[in-house]
Scaffold this active site. Structure first.
Site, PDB file in Angstrom:
ATOM      1  N   ASP A 153       0.831  -1.206   0.000  1.00 38.88           N
ATOM      2  CA  ASP A 153       0.000   0.000   0.000  1.00 38.88           C
ATOM      3  C   ASP A 153       0.870   1.262   0.000  1.00 38.88           C
ATOM      4  OD1 ASP A 153      -2.306   1.497   0.150  1.00 38.88           O
ATOM      5  OD2 ASP A 153      -3.047   0.584   1.991  1.00 38.88           O
ATOM      6  N   ASP A 210     -10.780   2.115  -3.267  1.00 38.92           N
ATOM      7  CA  ASP A 210     -11.298   1.870  -1.915  1.00 38.92           C
ATOM      8  C   ASP A 210     -12.816   1.915  -1.905  1.00 38.92           C
ATOM      9  OD1 ASP A 210      -9.003   1.351  -0.617  1.00 38.92           O
ATOM     10  OD2 ASP A 210      -8.790   3.290   0.353  1.00 38.92           O
TER      11      ASP A 210
HETATM   12  C1  DGJ Z   1      -5.770   1.951   2.030  1.00 34.08           C
HETATM   13  C2  DGJ Z   1      -6.170   0.764   1.211  1.00 34.08           C
HETATM   14  O1  DGJ Z   1      -6.636   1.173  -0.036  1.00 34.08           O
HETATM   15  C3  DGJ Z   1      -7.216  -0.044   1.979  1.00 34.08           C
HETATM   16  O2  DGJ Z   1      -7.648  -1.119   1.206  1.00 34.08           O
HETATM   17  C4  DGJ Z   1      -6.606  -0.505   3.276  1.00 34.08           C
HETATM   18  O3  DGJ Z   1      -5.576  -1.413   3.030  1.00 34.08           O
HETATM   19  C5  DGJ Z   1      -6.101   0.683   4.063  1.00 34.08           C
HETATM   20  N1  DGJ Z   1      -5.228   1.511   3.281  1.00 34.08           N
HETATM   21  C6  DGJ Z   1      -5.371   0.229   5.296  1.00 34.08           C
HETATM   22  O4  DGJ Z   1      -4.808   1.272   5.973  1.00 34.08           O
END
Ligand code: DGJ
Length: 739
Positions: free
Chosen positions: A488, A558
């Site tokens: 991430d 997301d």
């Molecule tokens: C951002 C990501 O896009 C989410 O799926 C998740 O992993 C969060 N970060 C966790 O902090």
């Protein structure tokens, strides 16, 4: 005189070199559906003569009356009107230059690029340190290198690669300082294209966090328009892709000139229409704050730009990108393998978990025959919120109730693989790493640094920080049986600078960061070849071809709401192969938009992507829901071989507010057709959905009804779509060839 080189009869591509009176050297690159023609003028300018549908005799383009020149007086050239292949700077071409330089010794800012020579290279020579399209066998591709030089010793090599059976043209630029004094690069584009007709529309993808990949189309104006990122990542707001299309262009008709940049940092795509209505289309590194000093003997390589010409609309463009990116940009042991069905803990429990809760979830997942259990954020340091611990990659054994290895082995015993979330590029001010190395954060010395999500970015322009990260991540990956990593990255760059090189510009540090990141990822994916890596940047904030070279799938957004995902995934599929998109079924009401959709519709949307899974609290499902989910997973597993290799056709939806797509086997023997309604409208006549991509001369059986259709019927009349009279209803039809 004319001669042809690198043209084998069994191949659908060729590079031809020929001479004419007006142009002592000409180049013609031919793919099955395009021609790209350039000629060197008598005074050594590399002139762009044609890019578009194939031409049979490229010599004809060099007739005097076809000359794209606007001679003022004999011997005078109005450079500003000439279609140049790669325009230099500081001279009479006043349009946006492809390259701009400065010689600090005397303040000279001219790059007067004249033709020097060319080379034909078998296959595709690779660069050091940057992501790139590759060949598996030399005969798959051919490369032309054209060298231009400025009298002061600036050498510009333009590389053009074409692939057999593909309408993609891969371009990049290498600049070398062959002179005796330093030169500073202020702008270096990967590709520049001068098109004679500006009656075009610009298609690109814009967005925001949780709303990525919205397709936007507008006429090209008589001014400079740009799509770009200064965020230090390709970003949510714009994607490094744009296409110029003829008005009215749709999925299967119309001309398209597309460009996509194999890069994950600050990029720039520009259109500029000049006073004579000519259109210049450039793509490359963003020149914002960019300056890069080249000492005598040094060279600089631009990222690659992948151009696609299509005379058959956006659908052909997309499938050209999909094939190339899926097969010759993605790499590694997972490239050709359908991916495991996963359960990700994020939307199920967020930061709130302990050993019991995790094992409870894992058991519920195993009962549904999930194959991979992914522990998302919150497992390390003392991280129970997004306020701390990034950089301290030590499992929180108090919270986990055991070691990471023990947890992973418990998951393995349930018959699932174990996956883990990391955000390696970041550091929290509240972390032991930051307390020990405050100078490892990316920031301008003596200036305050902006916090975002309470975190800073590590300065990956520094080799010592890259080495630390390689070691830290290797220790994590070796500490347990880890089969999947979600990598991430959750903030943009601000106050870009480095404690190690305070004199360097933001643009240079941002690019050095990307080179550092690519080195870290290259080392790790090589060291851990069996791990399935998924990239993520707050969803689709770095969903680009650069990342795809290292990680064959990415978290698309997301926003996991099925209806919002139609635009997100549909837009993403303009360039990126569905096999690279991660798409999950999540809970309702949806956590981002509060919408309630059926499990069927959520599944029908999620199976568009190759990274399929669930992201909800499995223990909270009712028995009825569990039954549906189990069936979905079984069906997905049966079909995923076909889905993974299928070609995507976005279909013209039969009524307003609908979204339809077909996944078609390359040999056209099978297809799955999905149609999703947004809002229900009363009083509609029966809906017919016309298919695309199938063989007109085949017969197909629709599996659920047993009805037999001819290919022409499906193509020209369509199939009747019956949906529930409700918002967000959907249907999926499976067709197999009738033998
Ligand atoms: C951002 C990501 O896009 C989410 O799926 C998740 O992993 C969060 N970060 C966790 O902090």
């Amino acid at each position: 005189m004319r001669y042809i080189i690198l043209n084998r009869r069994d191949l659908t591509m060729s590079i031809q070199i020929f001479h004419t009176d007006l142009y002592p050297t000409c180049f013609h690159l031919q793919t099955p559906g395009s021609s790209y023609v350039m000629g060197v003028s008598q005074d050594g300018l590399l002139i762009h003569l044609h890019y578009g549908a194939p031409v049979a005799q490229a010599e004809n383009l060099t007739r005097a009356e076809n000359s794209p020149w606007f001679p003022a007086k004999p011997g005078e050239t109005l450079l500003d009107h000439v279609p140049l292949e790669y325009s230099g700077s500081g001279m009479a071409d006043l349009r946006p230059a492809a390259i701009s330089v400065e010689w600090p010794e005397d303040g000279d800012n001219i790059a007067d690029l004249r033709y020097q020579d060319y080379a034909l290279l078998p296959g595709k020579p690779q660069m050091e340190g940057l992501p790139q399209v590759y060949t598996e066998k030399e005969e798959e591709a051919q490369t032309l290198r054209i060298t231009l030089c400025d009298a002061k010793g600036l050498q510009v090599d333009l590389f053009y690669t074409i692939f057999d059976n593909s309408d993609a043209l891969i371009r990049r630029t290498r600049v070398s300082n062959k002179g005796t004094s330093p030169v500073v690069l202020h702008r270096i584009m990967s590709s520049a294209l001068d098109l004679p007709d500006s009656r075009m529309e610009l298609v690109h993808l814009h967005g925001a966090w949780a709303r990525e990949f919205n397709e936007e189309r507008m006429p090209v104006g008589h001014f400079r328009q740009c799509i770009s990122s200064t965020k230090g990542a390709s970003g949510h707001q714009h994607n490094p892709f744009a296409a110029l299309v003829t008005p009215g262009c749709n999925e299967s008709a119309g001309e398209v000139y597309a460009a996509s940049l194999v890069y994950s940092g600050n990029f720039l795509i520009e259109t500029d229409v000049d006073a004579m209505d000519q259109l210049r289309f450039t793509i490359g590194l963003n020149d914002w704050c960019f300056s890069w000093q080249l000492l005598p003997g040094e060279e600089f390589c631009s990222p690659e730009a992948v151009l696609v010409y299509s005379a058959q609309g956006l659908g052909h463009m997309s499938r050209t990108y999909h094939r190339l990116y899926q097969n010759r940009l993605c790499r590694g042991s997972w490239r050709d393998r359908p991916r495991p069905v996963l359960l990700n803990t994020w939307e199920g429990v967020y930061f709130d978990f302990n050993r019991d809760k995790l094992l409870h979830l894992a058991k519920a997942a195993a009962e549904q025959e999930i194959e991979l259990f992914v522990l998302d954020d919150g497992w390390f340091g003392h991280r129970d919120s997004d306020n701390s611990s990034l950089g301290d990659w030590i499992p929180n054994e108090k919270k986990l109730g055991c070691t990471l290895r023990e947890l992973a082995e418990d998951v393995n015993r349930l018959g699932m693989k174990f996956g883990l979330w990391v955000e390696p590029e970041m550091v929290s001010p509240d972390s032991d790493l930051y307390r020990a190395h405050p100078d490892w954060a990316l920031c301008r010395p003596n200036r305050p640094a902006t916090l975002a999500r309470t975190q800073l970015i590590l300065d990956l322009s520094r080799t010592d920080v890259q080495d630390y990260l390689i070691d830290a991540m290797s220790s994590v990956f070796e500490s347990a049986p880890i089969d999947y990593i979600k990598w991430d990255m959750n903030r943009n760059m601000t106050e870009i600078g480095s404690f190690a090189s305070p004199e360097k510009s933001a643009g240079e540090i941002a690019h050095r960061y990307m080179l550092g990141l690519y080195r870290v990822m290259e080392t790790l994916v090589t060291r851990f070849p069996d791990i399935l890596f998924e990239s993520c940047a707050s969803g689709g904030g770095r969903f680009d071809p650069g990342m795809m070279y290292y990680m064959p799938q990415a978290w698309t957004s997301d926003d996991s709401d099925a209806i919002q995902r139609l635009d997100i995934q549909g837009g993403c599929s303009l360039v990126y192969p569905p096999s690279c998109m991660s798409c999950h079924v999540s809970a309702v009401p949806n956590h981002q938009v509060g919408r309630v959709t059926s499990l069927d519709t959520r599944w029908n949307v999620a199976v568009m992507g190759g990274g399929f899974g669930y992201e909800l609290n499995m223990t909270a499902l009712s028995d009825e829901e569990k039954e549906i989910v189990r069936k979905q997973i079984r069906t997905y597993k049966e079909d995923r071989g076909f889905l993974f290799t299928s070609e995507l056709y976005r279909l013209e939806a039969p009524a307003d507010g609908m979204f339809a797509y077909a996944q078609v086997a390359p040999d056209k023997s099978r297809l799955a057709v999905t149609c999703i309604r947004r809002m229900f409208r009363a009083q509609r006549a029966p809906l017919w959905l016309r298919l695309n991509g199938i063989a007109p001369d085949k017969q197909y059986v629709e599996k659920s009804s047993g009805e037999v259709y001819s290919g022409t019927e499906l193509l020209n009349r369509g199939v009747r779509i019956v949906l529930d009279d409700a918002d967000f209803s959907s249907v999926r039809l499976d067709f197999v060839e009738k033998k």
